[in-house]
Design a protein around this motif. Structure first.
Motif, PDB file in Angstrom:
ATOM      1  N   ARG A 463     100.922  54.822  69.209  1.00 52.34           N
ATOM      2  CA  ARG A 463     100.781  53.866  68.103  1.00 52.34           C
ATOM      3  C   ARG A 463      99.322  53.467  67.901  1.00 52.34           C
ATOM      4  O   ARG A 463      98.891  53.191  66.776  1.00 52.34           O
ATOM      5  N   GLN A 464      98.553  53.444  68.981  1.00 46.02           N
ATOM      6  CA  GLN A 464      97.134  53.116  68.838  1.00 46.02           C
ATOM      7  C   GLN A 464      96.382  54.228  68.127  1.00 46.02           C
ATOM      8  O   GLN A 464      95.490  53.960  67.309  1.00 46.02           O
ATOM      9  N   ARG A 465      96.736  55.475  68.395  1.00 41.17           N
ATOM     10  CA  ARG A 465      96.043  56.594  67.778  1.00 41.17           C
ATOM     11  C   ARG A 465      96.511  56.830  66.351  1.00 41.17           C
ATOM     12  O   ARG A 465      95.768  57.352  65.524  1.00 41.17           O
ATOM     13  N   GLY A 466      97.752  56.451  66.044  1.00 37.95           N
ATOM     14  CA  GLY A 466      98.237  56.487  64.672  1.00 37.95           C
ATOM     15  C   GLY A 466      98.415  57.889  64.136  1.00 37.95           C
ATOM     16  O   GLY A 466      98.663  58.858  64.859  1.00 37.95           O
ATOM     17  N   GLY A 467      98.266  57.996  62.799  1.00 34.56           N
ATOM     18  CA  GLY A 467      98.507  59.262  62.121  1.00 34.56           C
ATOM     19  C   GLY A 467      97.529  60.341  62.473  1.00 34.56           C
ATOM     20  O   GLY A 467      97.749  61.509  62.155  1.00 34.56           O
ATOM     21  N   ALA A 468      96.384  59.995  63.125  1.00 34.78           N
ATOM     22  CA  ALA A 468      95.405  61.016  63.498  1.00 34.78           C
ATOM     23  C   ALA A 468      95.888  61.882  64.653  1.00 34.78           C
ATOM     24  O   ALA A 468      95.228  62.848  65.026  1.00 34.78           O
ATOM     25  N   SER A 469      97.055  61.543  65.223  1.00 29.14           N
ATOM     26  CA  SER A 469      97.545  62.310  66.375  1.00 29.14           C
ATOM     27  C   SER A 469      97.874  63.741  65.992  1.00 29.14           C
ATOM     28  O   SER A 469      97.660  64.671  66.770  1.00 29.14           O
ATOM     29  N   GLY A 470      98.406  63.928  64.766  1.00 31.29           N
ATOM     30  CA  GLY A 470      98.714  65.277  64.305  1.00 31.29           C
ATOM     31  C   GLY A 470      99.663  66.006  65.229  1.00 31.29           C
ATOM     32  O   GLY A 470     100.717  65.514  65.578  1.00 31.29           O
ATOM     33  N   GLY A 471      99.272  67.219  65.662  1.00 33.67           N
ATOM     34  CA  GLY A 471     100.111  68.013  66.534  1.00 33.67           C
ATOM     35  C   GLY A 471      99.809  67.812  68.002  1.00 33.67           C
ATOM     36  O   GLY A 471     100.009  68.728  68.802  1.00 33.67           O
ATOM     37  N   ASP A 472      99.314  66.635  68.377  1.00 28.99           N
ATOM     38  CA  ASP A 472      98.984  66.341  69.768  1.00 28.99           C
ATOM     39  C   ASP A 472     100.233  66.472  70.640  1.00 28.99           C
ATOM     40  O   ASP A 472     101.309  65.993  70.276  1.00 28.99           O
ATOM     41  N   PRO A 473     100.128  67.116  71.822  1.00 24.23           N
ATOM     42  CA  PRO A 473     101.296  67.221  72.703  1.00 24.23           C
ATOM     43  C   PRO A 473     101.876  65.875  73.100  1.00 24.23           C
ATOM     44  O   PRO A 473     103.072  65.761  73.363  1.00 24.23           O
ATOM     45  N   LEU A 474     101.037  64.837  73.152  1.00 27.29           N
ATOM     46  CA  LEU A 474     101.536  63.508  73.492  1.00 27.29           C
ATOM     47  C   LEU A 474     102.572  63.044  72.478  1.00 27.29           C
ATOM     48  O   LEU A 474     103.592  62.450  72.832  1.00 27.29           O
ATOM     49  N   VAL A 475     102.304  63.312  71.200  1.00 24.55           N
ATOM     50  CA  VAL A 475     103.246  62.917  70.155  1.00 24.55           C
ATOM     51  C   VAL A 475     104.575  63.620  70.367  1.00 24.55           C
ATOM     52  O   VAL A 475     105.653  63.016  70.268  1.00 24.55           O
ATOM     53  N   ALA A 476     104.538  64.917  70.643  1.00 29.35           N
ATOM     54  CA  ALA A 476     105.767  65.677  70.837  1.00 29.35           C
ATOM     55  C   ALA A 476     106.506  65.253  72.097  1.00 29.35           C
ATOM     56  O   ALA A 476     107.737  65.316  72.152  1.00 29.35           O
ATOM     57  N   VAL A 827     102.861  57.452  63.144  1.00 29.55           N
ATOM     58  CA  VAL A 827     102.885  58.914  63.227  1.00 29.55           C
ATOM     59  C   VAL A 827     103.820  59.497  62.167  1.00 29.55           C
ATOM     60  O   VAL A 827     103.533  60.527  61.570  1.00 29.55           O
ATOM     61  N   VAL A 828     104.944  58.827  61.917  1.00 31.92           N
ATOM     62  CA  VAL A 828     105.886  59.295  60.903  1.00 31.92           C
ATOM     63  C   VAL A 828     105.465  58.694  59.562  1.00 31.92           C
ATOM     64  O   VAL A 828     106.099  57.786  59.018  1.00 31.92           O
ATOM     65  N   ASP A 829     104.375  59.201  59.022  1.00 26.67           N
ATOM     66  CA  ASP A 829     103.815  58.729  57.760  1.00 26.67           C
ATOM     67  C   ASP A 829     104.086  59.783  56.699  1.00 26.67           C
ATOM     68  O   ASP A 829     103.464  60.849  56.697  1.00 26.67           O
ATOM     69  N   LEU A 830     105.036  59.494  55.815  1.00 24.70           N
ATOM     70  CA  LEU A 830     105.501  60.481  54.838  1.00 24.70           C
ATOM     71  C   LEU A 830     104.819  60.340  53.484  1.00 24.70           C
ATOM     72  O   LEU A 830     105.272  60.938  52.504  1.00 24.70           O
ATOM     73  N   ARG A 831     103.742  59.575  53.394  1.00 25.99           N
ATOM     74  CA  ARG A 831     103.115  59.348  52.091  1.00 25.99           C
ATOM     75  C   ARG A 831     102.558  60.617  51.471  1.00 25.99           C
ATOM     76  O   ARG A 831     102.442  60.720  50.250  1.00 25.99           O
TER      77      ARG A 831
END
Length: 883
Positions: A463-476, A827-831
């Motif tokens: 949540r701190q990194r936000g939408g810039a996480s992209g395909g980061d393994p942490l997000v997955a 991260v789930v930013d659908l705009r």
């Protein structure tokens, strides 16, 4: 002899006795490896398709410069200089751009279109271009090509320039070969005389060369001036001599363009990121080149690739989470199959250990047997995934397959270590190892606590990194970590739930519920793995359904926000009677008029704003689906941009314009966006009656499911001023433009497939547990049959045994899936899929809920099917003497 030795060997006997779990493990490994290769490849192919669609067929890279008169002819005196500059610009291209672009196409054109002198029903203008590349793509159908030779001695100050035009333009304008025209430029006092020497037609009208040169082939229409004057526009072709004569004889400006067409399909996902970064460096190199007039780089690639990369980041985030959880589900099923194989091997390994076998010998048999099932199946599944050719193979797929194989083989090592104590006690039967009897050790408690801490920390960092996480393994990894942590908590609570239910069931007259719950609690710890698998599978389905519903709902709301209704029709000024006529059109159920006034100023004449006059109460009643319209008791709203310009706060101000009388404005609330207004623009909304009784609408917001658009256009044409531009925008077209993007289709399809595959793996987990435990269950049922258990009660017992694990896992996983979009937050930013409109979380639709119910019913049917398949055990096989 060798065959006899082989058949007598322990390897063959062991493999033959365990053929069923070995086959199940091999098939599951093959399917998982195939999916691990095919699904990411298909996803990557979907990304590439969206990149190709984003670039389009008309994308190009243009180096553009401008010069006037003698300055132009001295910098680019002839065809050789034009070609030399094209070669220079091509050499400066970075590797990524050079790979995707074709040969340069140079052209020179008068900067300003020239007005054609004469009396016409509609104003006309003509552009003059020198297109060296066009000569090979046209054929002369009348007259001859232009041949311009600069005069050798004193001549007229404005010599006649020979040109040729397309046959379609000449037919539309009434020109023939030999016609003479006088052209005027608002920046140059002297006129330009031209003579049409020939008419041409394209050799191949579908040639992509013409995509950016439409006016060279046919007449077009341009809207010029603040009044919206429509001008008939065309383009005439001249030769190098014509360019030289014009440059030498006047101060008309020229625009030099070196166009590098982007080859269709050349830009894929990997190149898109590189190109986006290289465009800035190429722009700097072009601007810094000396020896020529200032040039700039103009291309639609930048905006299109930015939009694509935004969609790509979102897709990689949301799909990465779904696919990672799906991979975890597949890994769990493989571990379950390997664990069940280990349970089947446990008596054999215990006996071998009691007879003096070393751990190395046990590892050779257990590991070798597991490798016999896993390694060839993993290789065959990977090869099958490649043969399917669903897209470009991904290196991560083969890493995942190798990691799964290693984990499964490592589990066979854990089986061997379990026998290090030796003796027949390890063969099972002397010690209970089930949900309710097992007591977690201190080490287990620490590991469980660590898992929860890691999952929470992952969410915080994400949540701190936000939408810039992209395909980061942490997000997955976050959904998998959360699912594992929740599964651990459910496993902790599961025994207490069973114990709490047992006293209540003892009071019942039948024994089915009590016995079924008792058998559910007697499952081994390895039987707890299906609970985690089902939980993750339900989480994948819940997350997919939630995000998919949010995307669909967000796109619908965005289409309403853009259009303002089902149809929006407008012109510069409509007859007031158009409202009643539009309401009479077939399919129309409501019409709300509005008037948009530009260039309105406040006190002190600050920057101008736009005023929208509309009846907000009637509008909200007619279009409840339009989001973001706040309540306004007095019908007056202000955008943030207009609020900063007016600086009125809560005070009333006076607004005025040349087109309307001054009026007082005091905003009730702030509005972020309004249909037909650009996002971030400065505008205010006032009641429609503000402009007085003589008000006329400029826009109509129309509601209706099946509006006769053709009839509505006729009504608009009759009500609009003659020559005024007309605009009819359909909400369904805007919605189709959002949903037709390849990336959107990929997201929907991937979510659907992930839910189906996850459900399939969950069902396989249930079947594995049922089939492997069928023998023990058959023994229990045989005992109960002696006591009077009938066949219907046996079926009910099968359902009761599986129901606690199934319901606990699916309920917890579904709830986790519904909450995941909120947990992962930015991260789930659908705009990027909704034209910038925020798509908030949305409850899954009826189809998703019916799918969940169908999955539960299918699992229950599987339990009944397994019970039916093992329904007739021979009593002599399951009951001993004295039982």
């Amino acid at each position: 002899m060798m065959r006899r030795a082989l058949h007598a060997g322990p390897w063959f006997r062991l493999a033959r006795s365990q053929w069923a779990p070995l086959t199940a493990l091999a098939v599951l490994t093959l399917v998982t490896a195939l999916l691990a290769v095919a699904v990411p490849a298909a996803t990557a192919a979907g990304y590439d398709r969206d990149a190709t669609a984003a670039v389009g067929t008309d994308a190009d890279l243009r180096v553009v410069g401008q010069a006037k008169g003698a300055g132009a002819s001295s910098a680019v005196p002839n065809m050789g200089a034009l070609t030399a500059n094209a070669f220079t610009w091509q050499q400066l291209l970075p590797g990524s751009l050079r790979t995707v672009t074709g040969p340069p196409e140079a052209s020179v054109a008068l900067t300003n279109p020239q007005g054609i002198g004469g009396e016409f029903a509609q104003p006309r203008e003509l552009a003059l271009d020198w297109e060296p590349e066009a000569d090979q793509r046209i054929r002369i159908v009348a007259g001859r090509p232009p041949v311009n030779e600069p005069p050798q001695g004193p001549g007229p100050s404005t010599p006649e320039i020979q040109v040729m035009v397309s046959q379609r333009y000449a037919d539309a304008m009434g020109y023939k070969a030999g016609a003479r025209l006088t052209l005027f430029d608002e920046d140059t006092p002297e006129p330009l005389h031209v003579r049409i020497t020939g008419l041409y037609a394209p050799v191949n009208p579908r040639d992509t060369f013409w995509a950016s040169r439409v006016s060279v082939l046919q007449p077009t229409e341009r809207i010029v001036g603040r009044e919206g004057t429509r001008v008939a526009h065309g383009t005439a072709l001249m030769d190098a001599g014509g360019y030289t004569m014009i440059a030498a004889g006047s101060q008309r400006g020229f625009t030099f363009t070196w166009r590098f067409p982007v080859r269709t399909g050349a830009v894929d996902t990997g190149r898109a990121r590189t190109i986006a970064a290289d465009l800035d460096s190429y722009r700097a190199a072009v601007q810094g080149r000396p020896g020529l007039f200032a040039c700039t780089v103009d291309t639609p690639l930048e905006g299109r690739l930015d939009a694509f990369l935004g969609r790509l980041r979102t897709a990689r985030s949301v799909l990465g989470m779904a696919l990672a959880a799906l991979l975890a589900v597949g890994a769990g099923v493989l571990l379950l199959a390997a664990g069940l194989l280990g349970e089947r091997l446990r008596p054999v390994l215990g006996t071998m250990r009691a007879r003096g076998a070393s751990l190395r010998q046990l590892a050779r048999y257990a590991g070798g047997l597991t490798a016999l099932a896993v390694v060839p199946a993993a290789a065959a599944g990977s090869a099958a995934g490649l043969l399917l050719d669903t897209g470009p193979p991904q290196a991560s797929s083969f890493s995942a397959v190798a990691a799964l194989a290693v984990v499964v083989l490592a589990l066979s090592g854990a089986m061997v270590l379990r026998e290090r104590g030796g003796g027949l006690g390890s063969a099972g039967g002397a010690r209970r190892d089930d949900f309710t009897a097992a007591r977690p050790s201190a080490r287990r408690l620490v590991l469980d606590l660590l898992l929860v801490v890691v999952a929470v920390a992952g969410v915080v960092v994400l949540r701190q990194r936000g939408g810039a996480s992209g395909g980061d393994p942490l997000v997955a990894a976050v959904p998998v970590l959360l699912g594992a942590a929740l599964g651990m908590l459910v496993l902790r609570a599961y025994p207490y739930l069973l114990r709490a239910a047992a006293p209540l069931l003892r009071r019942g007259r039948g024994a089915v519920w009590f016995v079924g719950l008792a058998r559910a609690s007697r499952q081994s710890v390895i039987g707890a793995l299906p609970l985690v698998i089902l939980l993750l599978a339900a989480a994948v389905a819940g997350f997919s359904a939630t995000v998919d519903a949010a995307l669909r709902h967000g796109q619908v709301r965005a289409s309403y926000s853009v259009v303002g209704g089902d149809v929006r029709a407008g012109s510069t000024g409509l007859d007031p009677g158009v409202v009643a006529k539009a309401r009479a059109v077939k399919g129309v159920t409501a019409v709300v008029p509005a008037r948009v006034v530009q260039q309105v100023t406040g006190p002190g004449e600050p920057a101008p704003i736009t005023v929208v006059g509309i009846d907000l109460d009637a509008y909200r009643a007619a279009f409840p689906g339009v989001p973001g319209i706040p309540d306004a008791p007095h019908g007056q709203l202000v955008s943030p941009g207009a609020a900063g310009i007016l600086d009125s706060g809560s005070k009333a101000v006076t607004l005025s314009s040349h087109y309307i009388d001054p009026f007082r404005f005091k905003p009730d609330a702030t509005i972020e966006r309004f249909p037909s207004m650009d996002t971030g623009s400065a505008f205010v909304v006032v009641p429609y009656k503000t402009f007085g009784s003589g008000n006329y609408p400029t826009e109509l917001f129309v509601r209706g499911d099946h509006v006769d658009v053709a009839a509505l256009r006729k009504v608009l044409d009759a009500a609009a001023p003659k020559g005024a531009p007309r605009d009819v925008q359909l909400r369904r077209d805007v919605l189709h433009g959002m949903t037709a993007v390849p990336m959107v289709d990929l997201v929907h399809r991937t979510f659907r497939n992930a839910a189906l595959i996850g459900g399939g793996y969950g069902l396989l987990a249930v079947l594995l547990v049922l089939v492997v435990g069928a023998r023990a269950r058959g023994r229990t049922v045989a005992h109960l049959r002696v006591l009077g258990l009938n066949r219907r009660q046996s079926r009910a017992l099968a359902l009761v045994e599986i129901a606690p694990v199934l319901l606990c896992a699916v309920a917890a996983g579904w709830i986790l899936g519904l909450l995941l979009p909120e947990i992962t937050g930015p991260v789930v930013d659908l705009r990027s899929y909704t034209s910038g409109f925020t798509a908030t979380g949305h409850t899954p639709g009826t189809a998703a809920l019916l799918g969940l119910l169908a999955a539960l019913l299918l699992a229950a049917a599987a339990a009944l099917a397994v019970d039916r398949a093992f329904d007739r055990p021979a009593l002599g096989d399951v009951l001993r003497t004295g039982d």
